[in-house]
Design an enzyme around this catalytic site. Structure first.
Site, PDB file in Angstrom:
ATOM      1  N   TYR A 154       0.814  -1.213   0.000  1.00  0.00           N
ATOM      2  CA  TYR A 154       0.000   0.000   0.000  1.00  0.00           C
ATOM      3  C   TYR A 154       0.848   1.264   0.000  1.00  0.00           C
ATOM      4  CZ  TYR A 154      -3.485   3.413   1.374  1.00  0.00           C
ATOM      5  OH  TYR A 154      -4.301   4.507   1.399  1.00  0.00           O
ATOM      6  N   TRP A 206       1.268   5.670  -1.714  1.00  0.00           N
ATOM      7  CA  TRP A 206       1.000   6.670  -2.757  1.00  0.00           C
ATOM      8  C   TRP A 206       2.034   6.689  -3.875  1.00  0.00           C
ATOM      9  CZ3 TRP A 206      -1.721  11.733  -3.304  1.00  0.00           C
ATOM     10  CH2 TRP A 206      -3.005  11.699  -2.747  1.00  0.00           C
TER      11      TRP A 206
END
Ligand SMILES: Nc1nc2c(c(=O)[nH]1)N[C@H]1C(S)=C(S)[C@@H](COP(=O)(O)OP(=O)(O)OC[C@H]3O[C@@H](n4cnc5c(=O)[nH]c(N)nc54)[C@H](O)[C@@H]3O)O[C@H]1N2
Ligand SMILES: Nc1nc2c(c(=O)[nH]1)N[C@H]1C(S)=C(S)[C@@H](COP(=O)(O)OP(=O)(O)OC[C@H]3O[C@@H](n4cnc5c(=O)[nH]c(N)nc54)[C@H](O)[C@@H]3O)O[C@H]1N2
Ligand SMILES: [Mo]
Length: 764
Positions: free
Chosen positions: A99, A101
């Site tokens: 996980y 950005w």
């Protein structure tokens, strides 16, 4: 968005793009020495892993030395380890949820790259949902529509300026968060949007513990964190008992209105949800609740909730309550009213620009079906084989032997980091691709150096940002850094799977390929030039058809022809389906359930302050925390903790003092910053200070830099979503006495001399 500028001597620097009236300074110092000094320069292997084999001395993760290895050897070692794990334990022993950005740019998007790679080698265990709105994304499809669909159709700011009268914002509309959009913002529009609305006479009400959650004129209703559902139930109580609720809307567009009424009036549990009842829970005076409800019942009202409202224990209920309230006001589908669940979270929410699905690299398909709810990573690692509930089903945690991460920083984003250190010791091998020596990189076995956006060609695009940008490479990758694509290309070559991964294309050929695919998919919506023309032009404006967006407009116009995707096709204020799951922590309608930790709980006897950890204004999560811009927001090198002067004085703490923030889960140091604009009893540390434990070998050592996740709880919002509850956290704060430990978050790890390490290594 930035642009490259050069001085007379040709030295590059980054400046804001002129077309943006309100540019963000985050990211402009990416070329600074402070940032570059922390680059990962060469493939680096943890010494014990390299010398003694996978799984060796896992308690040294984070403090062991690294050995730098040339790429050809690194590729062989990584390929060999992946082959070993796959042959011995199967692909469902690889966690590739990874996980995070990552950087802007659609092709070199680390998440797409890693998932495509892991699919090419036979699959991996994935993570479901997000830390951003994990509870929202599981509950919203049951009651209204999937989260992404809702975010895409938020009524646009121009329409709100023309029609809205009252904007009630739970969690505010913090401009600091609208610096971002996943994929990259273009023009920062929210400040101007709010100014325009104010000029048209819109009233803003900021329901939040922090006054600055709305910048500029707004009424501030301070509220105890985690208690919004009680406030909303009392607003409903006033609307229902004063006949201000819209019964026609409820009967035509909703199911469950009667159940709501019975609960609110106390017919279900003997407790009438009166303003006085809510006042005792929320700290909001009863008369203000009554006034607000009447104003809402009589005005064109937009009700918005930030995502923080659901990043909480029972976070699902907050969103369900918001939808329930807006349904009783009955303006959903009209231009000036309804609900929002994300104004003020990202620049793109409320945009009137065209909605387009952007250029993307296909991730292929994953033969492994096993998944974990993304925020349950520590549970999964600690308890392989344990069963868990999720959205009506029961599943089993996989037995993870290898963790592979690219484009995320779990030592930033996960809760209860001391517990996470124990979980991180379970896998035999941890591989991370990183640009910088973050805490997750330092705690890995294998760190492969990734290039930055400035070192590769890419396409910049985000839906509803109105632009496509040719992100032209500024310079060659530093030292031995490579793009994630080239790293995965090298590993798949050693595994005999290169064809599956690259399909025979170079990165540059892929750019053209994904651009042309995008162009063809969207020909009916927008005319775009060919790739070469785009690349030459550098930036395309993606023209807006100037059509207002109004959430649920079609549904309102004709609910039979345009039903929602819920079981009934209507807004579900009561959900038979959720009720049928029988979860005690997520019943069939919006319900006030006490959070695990909050200012009303008994635990306040020991830990009397509610700690919120909001998004940081000077960085993107942990990204660029080492930049001069982020560091200039620290006090004496440590992250500030915002305290109300009353709470500080009671503890003998003055502005600028170093304090110890603690509970049973851990402790960190932070610098006190006093502000009367924060509700007393509440403290705030922004997220993103790089995790900096005094001793990585322990699971309870003092964190020195101000990372709030050493004290947050690692527990699920409910059995429905299993989402993070980062915002439900009680602590106490005391003046730090004794010798201050130095912050070492921005130190490089230790390296072993290459020859010594390799001469003793059985592996190379
Ligand atoms: N207490 C608390 N915790 C929270 C939150 C909170 O509100 N409170 N918020 C949560 C939320 S909403 C989120 S989204 C998460 C965010 O958590 P993350 O997304 O994990 O945080 P980032 O700091 O953005 O991490 C991205 C990492 O990817 C690296 N990177 C960037 N570009 C590239 C690339 O091209 N290739 C590779 N290989 N690496 C790259 C960066 O250097 C950085 O280390 O945090 C969550 N954690
Ligand atoms: N500059 C910057 N912008 C960002 C990010 C970043 O890292 N940096 N991260 C982006 C990401 S990934 C995400 S998910 C979004 C997150 O967007 P959000 O989740 O909406 O952002 P937060 O800053 O966590 O919370 C907003 C405000 O809610 C208030 N609040 C907290 N708890 C409660 C509560 O119980 N009740 C009420 N009424 N108010 C409460 C806090 O005062 C806080 O300032 O932000 C995005 N924007
Ligand atoms: Mo997020």
């Amino acid at each position: 968005m930035h642009r490259i500028s050069r001085d007379a001597a040709g030295k590059p620097s980054l400046i804001a793009w002129e077309g943006d009236g309100n540019p963000s300074p985050i990211g402009l110092d990416q070329l600074s020495e402070e940032v570059q000094a922390l680059r990962v320069r060469r493939p680096s292997f943890r010494e014990s892993w390299l010398r003694e084999g996978a799984g060796a001395r896992r308690e040294r993760r984070g403090s062991d030395r690294f050995v730098e290895v040339p790429w050809d050897e690194a590729f062989e070692l990584v390929a060999g380890e992946l082959n070993r794990v796959i042959t011995t334990h199967g692909n469902n022993s690889i966690f590739g949820g990874s996980y995070g950005w990552g950087s802007a740019g659609r092709f070199h998007h680390a998440q797409s790259q890693i998932h495509r790679f892991l699919n090419a080698i036979g699959g991996y265990v994935k993570g479901r949902d997000s830390y951003s709105f994990g509870a929202g994304s599981v509950i919203m499809p049951h009651i209204a529509a999937p989260m992404e669909e809702l975010l895409d159709q938020h009524t646009d700011w121009n329409t709100l300026a023309a029609h809205n009268e009252l904007f009630v914002a739970f969690g505010g509309i913090p401009l600091r968060n609208t610096q971002m959009t996943a994929g990259g913002p273009s023009r920062h529009r929210v400040r101007e949007a709010l100014d325009q609305m104010r000029a048209r006479g819109v009233r803003f009400v900021n329901i939040s513990p922090l006054k600055q959650d709305i910048d500029g004129a707004a009424e501030w209703l301070p509220i105890r964190p985690g208690s919004d559902v009680a406030l909303i139930l009392a607003l409903l109580h006033v609307l229902i008992s004063e006949n201000l609720d819209d019964r026609k809307f409820l009967s035509r567009y909703c199911v469950g209105g009667e159940q709501v009424k019975r609960y609110v009036l106390g017919e279900k549990d003997g407790q009438s949800k009166t303003p006085e009842w809510a006042s005792a829970i929320t700290g909001v005076p009863a008369h203000r609740i009554i006034e607000l409800a009447r104003d809402m019942g009589r005005s064109l009202t937009m009700i918005n909730a930030s995502w923080s409202l659901q990043r909480q224990s029972h976070g699902e209920q907050a969103y369900w309550a918001i939808v329930t309230l807006a349904s009783h006001i009955g303006q959903i589908g009209q231009p000036g009213g309804g609900f929002g669940i994300g104004y003020g979270t990202l620049n793109s929410v409320g945009s009137s620009e065209l909605r387009l699905s952007g250029p993307r690299l296909s991730q292929g398909s994953n033969p492994v079906e096993q998944f974990i709810p993304v925020a349950r990573i520590a549970d999964a690692l600690l308890e392989p084989g344990a069963r868990f509930d999720y959205d009506g089903g029961t599943y089993e945690y996989p037995d993870i032997r290898l963790v592979y991460w690219a484009g995320g920083n779990p030592y930033h984003h996960h809760q209860d980091l001391n517990r996470f250190i124990s979980a991180w010791r379970k896998p035999e091998t941890i591989i991370v691709h990183e640009q910088f020596w973050t805490s997750s990189a330092k705690a890995a076995d294998i760190v492969l150096p990734a290039s930055t956006t400035l070192e590769r060609n890419d396409i910049g695009f985000a839906s509803r940002e109105g632009q496509m940008v040719a992100m032209r490479k500024l310079q060659e990758p530093l030292a031995d850094a490579k793009s994630d694509f080239d790293i995965f290309g090298g590993i798949t070559r050693c595994m005999g799977k290169e064809g599956e991964f690259t399909e025979g294309r170079t990165a540059e050929e892929w750019l053209e390929n994904i651009y042309e695919d995008f162009r063809q998919r969207n020909t009916t919506l927008v005319a775009l030039p060919g790739f070469c023309e785009f690349w030459e032009a550098g930036r395309l404006e993606i023209q807006t058809p100037n059509k207002p967006t109004i959430m649920f407009e079609r549904f309102r116009a004709d609910p039979e022809r345009h039903p929602l995707k819920t079981p009934s096709g209507r807004i579900e204020l009561y959900s038979e389906r959720i009720a049928s799951f029988g979860y005690d922590d997520c019943p069939g309608q919006a319900t006030w359930l006490e959070p695990l930790e909050w200012l009303g709980s008994q635990k306040t006897a020991r830990f009397p302050l509610h700690l919120l950890s909001q998004e940081p204004s000077r960085r993107l999560h942990s990204q660029l925390d080492h930049s001069p811009h982020s560091r200039s927001g620290k006090v004496m090198g440590r992250e500030p903790i915002l305290l109300n002067p009353k709470d500080a004085i009671a503890r003998g703490i003055a502005d600028g003092d170093v304090v110890r923030v603690f509970n049973d889960r851990g402790a960190c140091l932070a610098s006190a910053q006093l502000s009367g604009d924060l509700l007393d009893g509440v403290a705030i540390i922004a997220t993103g200070a790089w995790f900096d434990p005094t001793d990585w070998a322990l699971t309870n050592s003092l964190e020195k830099h101000g990372n709030p996740n050493v004290v947050t709880i690692d527990a699920p919002a409910s059995k429905l979503s299993q989402a993070t509850v980062a915002q439900s956290c009680l602590v106490d704060v005391e003046l730090f006495v004794g010798e201050l430990p130095a912050v070492t978050a921005f130190d490089l790890p230790k390296f072993a001399a290459e020859d010594t390490a390799r001469s003793k290594s059985p592996r190379v």
